[in-house]
Scaffold this motif. Structure first.
Motif, PDB file in Angstrom:
ATOM      1  N   ASP A  18       0.681  -1.282   0.003  1.00  0.00           N
ATOM      2  CA  ASP A  18       0.029   0.205   0.020  1.00  0.00           C
ATOM      3  C   ASP A  18       0.847   1.513  -0.032  1.00  0.00           C
ATOM      4  O   ASP A  18       0.379   2.465   0.176  1.00  0.00           O
ATOM      5  N   ASP A  19       2.042   1.149  -0.151  1.00  0.00           N
ATOM      6  CA  ASP A  19       3.013   2.289   0.215  1.00  0.00           C
ATOM      7  C   ASP A  19       3.640   2.607  -1.406  1.00  0.00           C
ATOM      8  O   ASP A  19       4.421   1.657  -1.696  1.00  0.00           O
ATOM      9  N   ASP A  20       3.651   3.733  -1.926  1.00  0.00           N
ATOM     10  CA  ASP A  20       4.266   3.904  -3.118  1.00  0.00           C
ATOM     11  C   ASP A  20       5.882   3.834  -2.970  1.00  0.00           C
ATOM     12  O   ASP A  20       6.361   3.263  -3.866  1.00  0.00           O
ATOM     13  N   GLU A  21       6.606   4.350  -2.114  1.00  0.00           N
ATOM     14  CA  GLU A  21       7.813   4.439  -1.876  1.00  0.00           C
ATOM     15  C   GLU A  21       8.406   2.863  -1.624  1.00  0.00           C
ATOM     16  O   GLU A  21       9.237   2.560  -2.566  1.00  0.00           O
ATOM     17  N   THR A  22       7.810   2.203  -1.278  1.00  0.00           N
ATOM     18  CA  THR A  22       8.031   0.607  -0.954  1.00  0.00           C
ATOM     19  C   THR A  22       8.086  -0.096  -2.241  1.00  0.00           C
ATOM     20  O   THR A  22       9.019  -0.615  -2.733  1.00  0.00           O
ATOM     21  N   ASN A  23       7.136   0.244  -3.037  1.00  0.00           N
ATOM     22  CA  ASN A  23       6.841  -0.305  -4.417  1.00  0.00           C
ATOM     23  C   ASN A  23       7.919   0.214  -5.531  1.00  0.00           C
ATOM     24  O   ASN A  23       8.486  -0.618  -6.185  1.00  0.00           O
ATOM     25  N   ILE A  24       8.454   1.562  -5.363  1.00  0.00           N
ATOM     26  CA  ILE A  24       9.465   2.114  -6.217  1.00  0.00           C
ATOM     27  C   ILE A  24      10.572   1.324  -6.021  1.00  0.00           C
ATOM     28  O   ILE A  24      11.721   1.081  -6.785  1.00  0.00           O
ATOM     29  N   ARG A  25      10.963   1.438  -4.541  1.00  0.00           N
ATOM     30  CA  ARG A  25      12.276   0.801  -4.107  1.00  0.00           C
ATOM     31  C   ARG A  25      12.488  -0.765  -4.613  1.00  0.00           C
ATOM     32  O   ARG A  25      13.607  -1.100  -5.182  1.00  0.00           O
ATOM     33  N   ALA A  26      11.240  -1.487  -4.444  1.00  0.00           N
ATOM     34  CA  ALA A  26      11.363  -3.173  -4.641  1.00  0.00           C
ATOM     35  C   ALA A  26      11.640  -3.101  -6.322  1.00  0.00           C
ATOM     36  O   ALA A  26      12.174  -3.796  -6.887  1.00  0.00           O
ATOM     37  N   ALA A  27      10.763  -2.297  -7.097  1.00  0.00           N
ATOM     38  CA  ALA A  27      10.941  -2.395  -8.513  1.00  0.00           C
ATOM     39  C   ALA A  27      12.512  -1.945  -9.067  1.00  0.00           C
ATOM     40  O   ALA A  27      12.930  -2.507  -9.813  1.00  0.00           O
ATOM     41  N   LEU A  28      13.016  -0.869  -8.557  1.00  0.00           N
ATOM     42  CA  LEU A  28      14.292  -0.576  -8.865  1.00  0.00           C
ATOM     43  C   LEU A  28      15.382  -1.548  -8.435  1.00  0.00           C
ATOM     44  O   LEU A  28      16.214  -2.148  -9.266  1.00  0.00           O
ATOM     45  N   THR A  29      15.199  -2.313  -7.216  1.00  0.00           N
ATOM     46  CA  THR A  29      16.001  -3.304  -6.893  1.00  0.00           C
ATOM     47  C   THR A  29      16.004  -4.474  -7.814  1.00  0.00           C
ATOM     48  O   THR A  29      16.744  -5.012  -8.228  1.00  0.00           O
ATOM     49  N   ALA A  30      14.616  -4.767  -7.965  1.00  0.00           N
ATOM     50  CA  ALA A  30      14.488  -5.990  -8.915  1.00  0.00           C
ATOM     51  C   ALA A  30      15.035  -5.807 -10.356  1.00  0.00           C
ATOM     52  O   ALA A  30      15.508  -6.556 -11.017  1.00  0.00           O
ATOM     53  N   ARG A  31      14.863  -4.499 -10.822  1.00  0.00           N
ATOM     54  CA  ARG A  31      15.484  -3.991 -12.205  1.00  0.00           C
ATOM     55  C   ARG A  31      16.980  -4.166 -12.352  1.00  0.00           C
ATOM     56  O   ARG A  31      17.369  -4.674 -12.836  1.00  0.00           O
ATOM     57  N   ARG A  32      17.482  -3.968 -11.134  1.00  0.00           N
ATOM     58  CA  ARG A  32      18.903  -4.212 -11.053  1.00  0.00           C
ATOM     59  C   ARG A  32      19.508  -5.521 -11.232  1.00  0.00           C
ATOM     60  O   ARG A  32      20.293  -5.703 -11.472  1.00  0.00           O
ATOM     61  N   LEU A  33      18.766  -6.354 -10.167  1.00  0.00           N
ATOM     62  CA  LEU A  33      19.194  -7.686 -10.141  1.00  0.00           C
ATOM     63  C   LEU A  33      18.816  -8.495 -11.527  1.00  0.00           C
ATOM     64  O   LEU A  33      19.250  -9.502 -11.859  1.00  0.00           O
ATOM     65  N   ASN A  34      17.658  -8.360 -12.038  1.00  0.00           N
ATOM     66  CA  ASN A  34      17.377  -8.898 -13.185  1.00  0.00           C
ATOM     67  C   ASN A  34      16.688  -7.802 -14.320  1.00  0.00           C
ATOM     68  O   ASN A  34      15.375  -7.438 -14.356  1.00  0.00           O
ATOM     69  N   PRO A  35      17.556  -7.364 -15.205  1.00  0.00           N
ATOM     70  CA  PRO A  35      17.077  -6.333 -16.286  1.00  0.00           C
ATOM     71  C   PRO A  35      16.063  -6.627 -17.147  1.00  0.00           C
ATOM     72  O   PRO A  35      15.357  -5.969 -17.830  1.00  0.00           O
ATOM     73  N   ARG A  36      15.983  -8.172 -17.262  1.00  0.00           N
ATOM     74  CA  ARG A  36      14.939  -8.788 -18.250  1.00  0.00           C
ATOM     75  C   ARG A  36      13.613  -9.035 -17.624  1.00  0.00           C
ATOM     76  O   ARG A  36      12.627  -9.619 -18.129  1.00  0.00           O
ATOM     77  N   LEU A  37      13.341  -8.619 -16.231  1.00  0.00           N
ATOM     78  CA  LEU A  37      12.352  -8.717 -15.685  1.00  0.00           C
ATOM     79  C   LEU A  37      11.036  -7.870 -16.308  1.00  0.00           C
ATOM     80  O   LEU A  37      11.186  -6.613 -16.425  1.00  0.00           O
ATOM     81  N   ARG A  38       9.909  -8.595 -15.919  1.00  0.00           N
ATOM     82  CA  ARG A  38       8.619  -7.830 -16.489  1.00  0.00           C
ATOM     83  C   ARG A  38       7.972  -7.246 -15.171  1.00  0.00           C
ATOM     84  O   ARG A  38       7.857  -8.274 -14.227  1.00  0.00           O
ATOM     85  N   LEU A  39       8.105  -5.911 -15.062  1.00  0.00           N
ATOM     86  CA  LEU A  39       7.438  -5.327 -13.774  1.00  0.00           C
ATOM     87  C   LEU A  39       6.160  -4.671 -13.943  1.00  0.00           C
ATOM     88  O   LEU A  39       5.732  -4.361 -15.136  1.00  0.00           O
ATOM     89  N   VAL A  40       5.286  -4.902 -12.806  1.00  0.00           N
ATOM     90  CA  VAL A  40       3.965  -4.544 -12.625  1.00  0.00           C
ATOM     91  C   VAL A  40       3.977  -3.722 -11.052  1.00  0.00           C
ATOM     92  O   VAL A  40       4.230  -4.649 -10.322  1.00  0.00           O
ATOM     93  N   LEU A  41       3.583  -2.300 -11.245  1.00  0.00           N
ATOM     94  CA  LEU A  41       3.710  -1.658  -9.943  1.00  0.00           C
ATOM     95  C   LEU A  41       2.212  -1.035  -9.707  1.00  0.00           C
ATOM     96  O   LEU A  41       1.624  -0.611 -10.591  1.00  0.00           O
ATOM     97  N   ARG A  42       1.843  -1.107  -8.511  1.00  0.00           N
ATOM     98  CA  ARG A  42       0.685  -0.116  -8.154  1.00  0.00           C
ATOM     99  C   ARG A  42       1.356   0.971  -7.424  1.00  0.00           C
ATOM    100  O   ARG A  42       2.054   0.904  -6.305  1.00  0.00           O
ATOM    101  N   LEU A  43       0.821   2.270  -7.993  1.00  0.00           N
ATOM    102  CA  LEU A  43       1.098   3.571  -7.410  1.00  0.00           C
ATOM    103  C   LEU A  43      -0.116   4.275  -7.369  1.00  0.00           C
ATOM    104  O   LEU A  43      -0.695   4.257  -8.535  1.00  0.00           O
ATOM    105  N   TYR A  44       0.020   4.896  -6.297  1.00  0.00           N
ATOM    106  CA  TYR A  44      -1.178   5.919  -6.095  1.00  0.00           C
ATOM    107  C   TYR A  44      -1.031   7.123  -7.042  1.00  0.00           C
ATOM    108  O   TYR A  44      -2.144   7.663  -7.701  1.00  0.00           O
ATOM    109  N   ASN A  45       0.012   7.585  -6.972  1.00  0.00           N
ATOM    110  CA  ASN A  45       0.511   8.860  -7.752  1.00  0.00           C
ATOM    111  C   ASN A  45       0.653   8.639  -9.282  1.00  0.00           C
ATOM    112  O   ASN A  45       1.430   8.014  -9.697  1.00  0.00           O
TER     113      ASN A  45
END
Length: 369
Positions: free
Chosen positions: A1-28
């Motif tokens: 439910d927290d935008d900042e947590t989702n953004i941090r997780a997405a950035l970390t996941a992209r760094r660990l696996n550049p070929r990952l497909r990402l889906v994020l929930r952001l309020y903003n």
């Protein structure tokens, strides 16, 4: 439910696996668009490819709560269930179609999901199954199997569209002439026109003048720009006095017409009211974040909507004004608010306010109506 947590997780996941497909929930939503572009660029840089590389499937999709809830809510208002497939602005649902009669051409549909048994009481499909020996329906058959199974029904995806009445769109935001003046004012203007015609006919009878000339003289008397009839007959003098009296009565009516027309044009840029005789529409309660997205989706499907909102500063009022959707301002728990939204002739009610008790009370009251 927290935008900042989702953004941090997405950035970390992209760094660990550049070929990952990402889906994020952001309020903003605006921030989500920037994050989506940033993560796509990071994937391209980390993979050593340019943007839009054909061999790279590392897309980033940012959705909000409204993005995920609005399509299901709009589909439920349209077909009565959320078990639909939505793609490219279409609403699809699975329906069963019987095999065509001899001489009829089968409608291929958008997609065949299953081949049914040839007869309802023979699951093996003895008639028309061509010896397949399969038990029950055949799911996801190919085109050749569908073409060869001429005696069997099918389950296909069918497009669902709204076929009820639609709201008048208007022309360029200009209200129709009948809505410029109230019924009482229109009757007043009609009465004055009738008096002018009666005076013109009376003057023609008294003086024997031509009808056009008699009407012209009557209008001159009416506006007080004719010479007094000193040496005319008594009938002519009486008619002149009556014309002057009616002219005095005309001034306040004309002033009221001007003021009422100005008020109508001023309110044309504001919120519209539900038109008379409206029926088969959807009543939408709440123009918050999700309600606004649902409203936009319903209008994309050409479904007439009447909104009810208690906050005159709600974020969705600008969208309703832009889409020329009628809005009733008021508390839905108060008597008369849902009646103003024509709830007794509506086909669906979407209670999307942020208060559960308000949604429950409005739903129970609407059901009783």
């Amino acid at each position: 439910d927290d935008d900042e947590t989702n953004i941090r997780a997405a950035l970390t996941a992209r760094r660990l696996n550049p070929r990952l497909r990402l889906v994020l929930r952001l309020y903003n939503r605006r921030l989500g668009q920037h994050i989506e572009e940033l993560l796509d660029q990071a994937s391209a840089v980390a993979s050593g490819t340019g943007p839009g590389h054909a061999g790279l499937d590392a897309s980033t999709t940012v959705l909000s709560d409204a993005d995920t809830a609005a399509p299901a809510l709009a589909a439920t208002a349209l077909v009565g269930t959320s078990k639909v497939v939505q793609t490219e602005g279409l609403v699809l649902r699975a329906v069963e179609r019987q095999p065509p009669l001899p001489g009829e051409v089968a409608d291929p549909g958008l997609c065949t999901l299953a081949l049914l048994s040839a007869t309802s009481n023979d699951p093996a499909g003895a008639d028309g199954s061509e010896g397949s020996g399969e038990q029950g329906p055949r799911l996801l058959p190919d085109e050749a199997a569908v073409a060869s199974a001429t005696g069997r029904g099918t389950v296909v995806l069918e497009q669902v569209s709204y076929s009820g009445p639609s709201l008048p769109s208007g022309r360029g935001g200009v209200p129709p002439f009948a809505s410029l003046f109230s019924r009482r004012l229109r009757w007043s203007l009609a009465g004055l026109v009738g008096c002018v015609l009666a005076l013109a006919v009376a003057l023609m009878v008294v003086t024997g003048q031509h009808p056009l000339y008699a009407t012209y003289v009557t209008l001159l008397d009416l506006f007080g720009i004719n010479d007094p009839a000193y040496h005319a007959s008594t009938g002519r003098q009486i008619l002149q006095l009556l014309s002057g009296l009616i002219g005095l009565l005309l001034l306040p009516v004309l002033l009221a017409a001007v003021l009422e027309a100005l008020g109508t044009f001023r309110s044309a840029s504001a919120l519209r009211k539900p038109p008379r005789g409206l029926g088969g529409h959807v009543v939408l309660l709440g123009l918050g974040k999700i309600g606004t997205r649902v409203l936009t989706r319903l209008r994309e499907l050409h479904i007439p909507v009447v909104c009810v909102e208690s906050d005159p500063e709600a974020r969705g009022l600008a969208t309703a004004r832009r889409l020329r959707v009628p809005v009733v301002l008021g508390d839905v728990t108060q008597e008369g608010v849902l009646e103003a939204a024509k709830i007794h002739r509506a086909s669906a009610l979407l209670a999307l306010t942020s208060a559960d008790t308000t949604n429950l009370e409005a739903s129970l009251y609407a059901r009783s109506v």
